[in-house]
Design a protein around this motif. Structure first.
Motif, mmCIF file in Angstrom:
data_model
loop_
_atom_site.group_PDB
_atom_site.id
_atom_site.type_symbol
_atom_site.label_atom_id
_atom_site.label_comp_id
_atom_site.label_asym_id
_atom_site.label_seq_id
_atom_site.Cartn_x
_atom_site.Cartn_y
_atom_site.Cartn_z
ATOM 1 N N HIS A 19 39.567 46.402 -23.873
ATOM 2 C CA HIS A 19 38.511 47.186 -23.230
ATOM 3 C C HIS A 19 38.141 46.569 -21.882
ATOM 4 C CE1 HIS A 19 35.126 49.900 -22.916
ATOM 5 N NE2 HIS A 19 34.301 48.860 -22.726
ATOM 6 N N ASP A 20 38.049 45.239 -21.842
ATOM 7 C CA ASP A 20 37.723 44.556 -20.588
ATOM 8 C C ASP A 20 38.842 44.737 -19.562
ATOM 9 O OD1 ASP A 20 35.361 43.696 -21.708
ATOM 10 O OD2 ASP A 20 36.118 41.698 -22.224
ATOM 11 N N ILE A 21 40.090 44.681 -20.030
ATOM 12 C CA ILE A 21 41.229 44.870 -19.122
ATOM 13 C C ILE A 21 41.217 46.274 -18.530
ATOM 14 C CG2 ILE A 21 43.757 45.058 -19.031
ATOM 15 C CD1 ILE A 21 43.851 42.786 -21.120
ATOM 16 N N ASP A 22 40.923 47.277 -19.367
ATOM 17 C CA ASP A 22 40.870 48.655 -18.875
ATOM 18 C C ASP A 22 39.785 48.816 -17.817
ATOM 19 O OD1 ASP A 22 42.964 49.465 -20.435
ATOM 20 O OD2 ASP A 22 41.725 50.336 -22.027
ATOM 21 N N ARG A 23 38.623 48.201 -18.043
ATOM 22 C CA ARG A 23 37.535 48.299 -17.062
ATOM 23 C C ARG A 23 37.932 47.608 -15.753
ATOM 24 N NH1 ARG A 23 32.339 49.677 -18.838
ATOM 25 N NH2 ARG A 23 31.457 48.412 -17.154
ATOM 26 N N ALA A 24 38.574 46.437 -15.888
ATOM 27 C CA ALA A 24 39.004 45.720 -14.685
ATOM 28 C C ALA A 24 40.071 46.509 -13.935
ATOM 29 C CB ALA A 24 39.522 44.342 -15.065
ATOM 30 N N THR A 25 40.989 47.142 -14.664
ATOM 31 C CA THR A 25 42.038 47.944 -14.036
ATOM 32 C C THR A 25 41.436 49.123 -13.288
ATOM 33 O OG1 THR A 25 43.627 47.325 -15.760
ATOM 34 C CG2 THR A 25 44.124 49.301 -14.461
ATOM 35 N N ASP A 92 35.141 62.594 -0.768
ATOM 36 C CA ASP A 92 34.671 63.846 -1.365
ATOM 37 C C ASP A 92 34.120 63.711 -2.778
ATOM 38 O OD1 ASP A 92 35.578 65.052 0.965
ATOM 39 O OD2 ASP A 92 37.556 65.514 0.126
ATOM 40 N N TYR A 93 34.447 62.611 -3.465
ATOM 41 C CA TYR A 93 34.016 62.475 -4.862
ATOM 42 C C TYR A 93 33.387 61.101 -5.090
ATOM 43 C CZ TYR A 93 37.157 66.448 -5.145
ATOM 44 O OH TYR A 93 37.767 67.656 -4.926
ATOM 45 N N PRO A 94 32.247 60.836 -4.434
ATOM 46 C CA PRO A 94 31.620 59.511 -4.558
ATOM 47 C C PRO A 94 31.162 59.188 -5.976
ATOM 48 C CG PRO A 94 30.160 61.066 -3.440
ATOM 49 C CD PRO A 94 31.492 61.728 -3.542
ATOM 50 N N ALA A 95 30.756 60.189 -6.743
ATOM 51 C CA ALA A 95 30.321 59.925 -8.122
ATOM 52 C C ALA A 95 31.493 59.456 -8.970
ATOM 53 C CB ALA A 95 29.693 61.181 -8.727
ATOM 54 N N THR A 96 32.655 60.066 -8.770
ATOM 55 C CA THR A 96 33.847 59.646 -9.507
ATOM 56 C C THR A 96 34.284 58.251 -9.074
ATOM 57 O OG1 THR A 96 34.566 61.957 -9.698
ATOM 58 C CG2 THR A 96 36.221 60.265 -10.060
ATOM 59 N N LEU A 97 34.212 57.977 -7.773
ATOM 60 C CA LEU A 97 34.561 56.644 -7.277
ATOM 61 C C LEU A 97 33.644 55.584 -7.879
ATOM 62 C CD1 LEU A 97 36.230 54.854 -5.375
ATOM 63 C CD2 LEU A 97 34.544 55.347 -3.576
ATOM 64 N N SER A 98 32.349 55.890 -7.977
ATOM 65 C CA SER A 98 31.405 54.940 -8.572
ATOM 66 C C SER A 98 31.722 54.709 -10.046
ATOM 67 C CB SER A 98 29.975 55.462 -8.414
ATOM 68 O OG SER A 98 29.043 54.607 -9.052
ATOM 69 N N ALA A 99 32.029 55.790 -10.767
ATOM 70 C CA ALA A 99 32.358 55.657 -12.189
ATOM 71 C C ALA A 99 33.641 54.858 -12.377
ATOM 72 C CB ALA A 99 32.492 57.046 -12.821
ATOM 73 N N LEU A 100 34.594 55.039 -11.462
ATOM 74 C CA LEU A 100 35.848 54.285 -11.526
ATOM 75 C C LEU A 100 35.602 52.811 -11.234
ATOM 76 C CD1 LEU A 100 38.954 54.596 -11.873
ATOM 77 C CD2 LEU A 100 39.091 54.908 -9.390
ATOM 78 N N SER A 101 34.780 52.527 -10.243
ATOM 79 C CA SER A 101 34.467 51.135 -9.891
ATOM 80 C C SER A 101 33.818 50.403 -11.052
ATOM 81 C CB SER A 101 33.552 51.099 -8.668
ATOM 82 O OG SER A 101 34.179 51.662 -7.536
ATOM 83 N N ASP A 102 32.967 51.116 -11.797
ATOM 84 C CA ASP A 102 32.258 50.513 -12.924
ATOM 85 C C ASP A 102 33.086 50.495 -14.201
ATOM 86 O OD1 ASP A 102 30.157 50.254 -11.184
ATOM 87 O OD2 ASP A 102 29.098 52.043 -11.900
ATOM 88 N N ARG A 104 33.811 53.160 -15.972
ATOM 89 C CA ARG A 104 33.366 54.205 -16.904
ATOM 90 C C ARG A 104 34.403 55.303 -17.077
ATOM 91 N NH1 ARG A 104 29.272 56.700 -14.447
ATOM 92 N NH2 ARG A 104 29.147 55.383 -12.584
ATOM 93 N N VAL A 105 35.315 55.423 -16.122
ATOM 94 C CA VAL A 105 36.452 56.337 -16.249
ATOM 95 C C VAL A 105 37.693 55.577 -15.814
ATOM 96 C CG1 VAL A 105 35.033 58.378 -15.795
ATOM 97 C CG2 VAL A 105 36.265 57.279 -13.908
ATOM 98 N N SER A 106 38.869 56.053 -16.221
ATOM 99 C CA SER A 106 40.121 55.409 -15.840
ATOM 100 C C SER A 106 40.685 56.045 -14.579
ATOM 101 C CB SER A 106 41.145 55.545 -16.974
ATOM 102 O OG SER A 106 41.590 56.889 -17.075
ATOM 103 N N GLY A 107 41.674 55.374 -13.993
ATOM 104 C CA GLY A 107 42.333 55.945 -12.833
ATOM 105 C C GLY A 107 42.990 57.274 -13.142
ATOM 106 N N LEU A 108 43.523 57.429 -14.353
ATOM 107 C CA LEU A 108 44.167 58.681 -14.738
ATOM 108 C C LEU A 108 43.142 59.800 -14.862
ATOM 109 C CD1 LEU A 108 46.813 60.011 -15.371
ATOM 110 C CD2 LEU A 108 46.590 59.287 -17.763
ATOM 111 N N HIS A 109 41.960 59.500 -15.418
ATOM 112 C CA HIS A 109 40.884 60.495 -15.450
ATOM 113 C C HIS A 109 40.545 60.964 -14.033
ATOM 114 C CE1 HIS A 109 40.109 58.855 -19.519
ATOM 115 N NE2 HIS A 109 39.571 60.036 -19.769
#
Length: 418
Positions: A19-25, A92-102, A104-109
Motif C-alpha cells: 500500500h505504501d509503495i502504491d502511494r509512493a508510486t 486542466d485537472y488540478p483536483a486529480t493531480l492533487s489526489a495523485l500526489s497524495d 489517493r488515486v493511481s496513475g492508471l486511474h
C-alpha cells in the motif's frame, strides 16, 4: 513451528508495504507529470525566442520529445503522449493531480479519467472530474475505466450522432506482434459494422462445425476471417493488389539440414516448417551472401542461380542515385526497422537514405544506405541531429543529438545458417 498469528502479522506487514509503495508510486507519477509539463513550457519558450508561429512551436516540441525519447529509451509517440497527458493533468485537472500526489488515486486511474474527460467540452469536464474522483478510491482501474466510459455518455452535451460521425474518422487497423509466431490484428471500426462482422464470423464458424473437424469454435472464427480477407477472388480487393510478405530463411533450413527459424519482416522469428512452406511457393526468391561481420551484402542472385549483381552497385557508387530493387529488398531484410534510435517502423515502409548525403559525394552502395522513416529522414536533414557510420562496421550508425547525447543503432543479428 511458525504460529498462524505470526504468518498473519507478516502478511499484514507485506500488504501495508505494498500500500505504501502504491502511494509512493502515485506521488512519483504526479512528479513526472509536473516535470513533463515544465518541459513543454521550455519548448514553447524556446520557440518564442525566435518569434516563430505554430510551426516553430511544434518543431521545438518535436525536438524536445525526440531528446527525451532517446534519453529514456521510449518511443517518440509515447513521449509525445506523455507530455500531452501531463499538460492536461497539470493545467486542466488540478483536483486529480492533487489526489495523485497524495496517493489517493493511481496513475492508471488518472490516465483513464483524462482519456474520457478530454473528449468532453471544456465546460463539462470539472463536473465529470468531481463525480469520478469520488469513485476512484473504491474502484479498480478496470472498473473505474468502465464507469468513466458510461458516465461520459451521460455527461456529454453533444448529440451522439455528431460524436459518432467524428469518432468514425478515427477508424483504423493495426498489428501487434505476439509470442510464438502469432500476432494480433486490431480493427477499430463503427459498432454496427463490428457487430455485423462478429455475427458473420460466428455463423460461418457454426456452419463448418462437424464431427470430423478438430478445430474449436474460436479457431474456425479466426480461420474464416483470414479466408475472407486473403481469398484471391475477394470482390472487395482489386485484382492487381496482392498481399506480400518478406521472409529471411537460412539456406540450411530450406535444405532441411537445420531447424533454425526464419525471420518474418515486421514480426520476427517464425518456425522452420512455415518458413520452408513459404520458400517452396515464393514467386520471388533472392539469395544473399553477406559479410560475416559487417552483414553487408556481397552477392545477390535471383531464383538460385541467375546473377543479379556480384556487387549490388556498379562502378564507384556514383553512377546512380536510386538503389536497384533487389538491393532495396535485401537492405530492408537486414535493417528490419527505421535505423533512428528507438524507432520501430518497418523498413519496407520507410525511405532508403544515403548516410553520407548524395549531395556531399555519398555513394549508392550497401555500406552507405540505411532505412529511415519519413519523420526521421526529415529530422536527419533538417535539424542538428547528425549520424556517422562506424568505420569498421558501416551498418552500425552513431547518432548525436543537438544536446550532445550519443546513441548507436545496429541491425538485429542475422539468423544463424547452421
Amino acid at each position: 513451528m511458525v504460529r498462524t498469528e505470526e504468518l498473519d502479522a507478516r502478511l499484514d506487514a507485506a500488504i501495508d508495504e505494498l500500500h505504501d509503495i502504491d502511494r509512493a508510486t502515485a506521488g512519483l507519477d504526479a512528479r513526472r507529470a509536473r516535470c513533463l509539463a515544465a518541459v513543454a513550457e521550455i519548448a514553447d519558450e524556446r520557440a518564442a525566442l525566435v518569434s516563430g508561429g505554430s510551426a516553430v512551436r511544434e518543431g521545438e516540441r518535436r525536438l524536445v520529445a525526440v531528446e527525451i525519447a532517446t534519453a529514456t529509451r521510449r518511443s517518440e509517440r509515447t513521449v509525445a503522449g506523455m507530455i500531452n497527458n501531463a499538460e492536461q493533468l497539470v493545467h486542466d485537472y488540478p483536483a486529480t493531480l492533487s489526489a495523485l500526489s497524495d496517493g489517493r488515486v493511481s496513475g492508471l486511474h488518472a490516465r483513464h479519467l483524462i482519456a474520457h474527460a478530454s473528449t468532453l467540452p471544456a465546460e463539462a469536464r470539472p463536473g465529470f472530474e468531481a463525480r469520478l474522483l469520488a469513485e476512484a478510491a473504491v474502484l479498480s482501474p478496470h472498473r473505474f475505466n468502465e464507469r468513466a466510459r458510461r458516465l461520459r455518455e451521460t455527461c456529454h452535451p453533444e448529440s451522439i450522432t455528431v460524436r459518432h460521425r467524428q469518432a468514425r474518422e478515427e477508424r483504423s487497423v493495426w498489428l501487434s506482434p505476439e509470442c510464438d509466431g502469432m500476432a494480433t490484428l486490431t480493427h477499430y471500426l463503427p459498432a454496427v459494422d463490428a457487430v455485423a462482422v462478429d455475427d458473420l464470423l460466428d455463423k460461418i464458424a457454426r456452419s463448418e462445425r462437424s464431427d470430423t473437424d478438430p478445430r474449436t469454435h474460436l479457431q474456425r472464427r479466426a480461420d474464416a476471417l483470414t479466408r475472407l480477407i486473403l481469398t484471391p477472388d475477394n470482390p472487395a480487393r482489386p485484382a492487381s493488389i496482392t498481399a506480400s510478405v518478406l521472409v529471411t530463411v537460412p539456406a540450411a533450413t530450406i535444405a532441411g539440414l537445420s531447424d533454425q527459424p526464419g525471420d518474418l519482416h515486421g514480426y520476427g522469428p517464425i518456425d522452420p516448417g512455415t518458413a520452408r512452406a513459404i520458400a517452396a511457393t515464393a514467386p520471388t526468391f533472392l539469395r544473399v551472401l553477406t559479410h560475416p561481420t559487417t552483414r553487408e551484402p556481397t552477392m545477390i542472385t535471383r531464383h538460385w542461380g541467375r546473377p543479379v549483381a556480384d556487387h549490388p552497385t556498379d562502378g564507384d557508387g556514383r553512377d546512380r542515385y536510386s538503389a536497384p530493387p533487389e538491393l532495396r529488398l535485401v537492405l530492408a531484410a537486414i535493417d528490419q526497422t527505421c535505423r533512428f534510435p528507438g524507432c520501430s517502423r518497418r523498413a519496407n515502409r520507410c525511405e532508403l537514405d544515403h548516410t553520407r548525403d548524395w549531395a556531399h559525394h555519398g555513394t549508392t552502395t550497401p555500406e552507405n544506405l540505411t532505412y529511415l522513416c519519413s519523420r526521421h529522414h526529415h529530422l536527419k536533414h533538417e535539424t542538428r541531429w547528425t549520424v556517422h557510420p562506424h568505420p569498421d562496421r558501416p551498418r552500425h550508425l552513431n547518432w548525436r543529438s543537438p544536446h550532445g547525447r550519443n546513441y548507436t543503432t545496429a541491425p538485429p543479428p542475422a539468423p544463424a545458417d547452421g
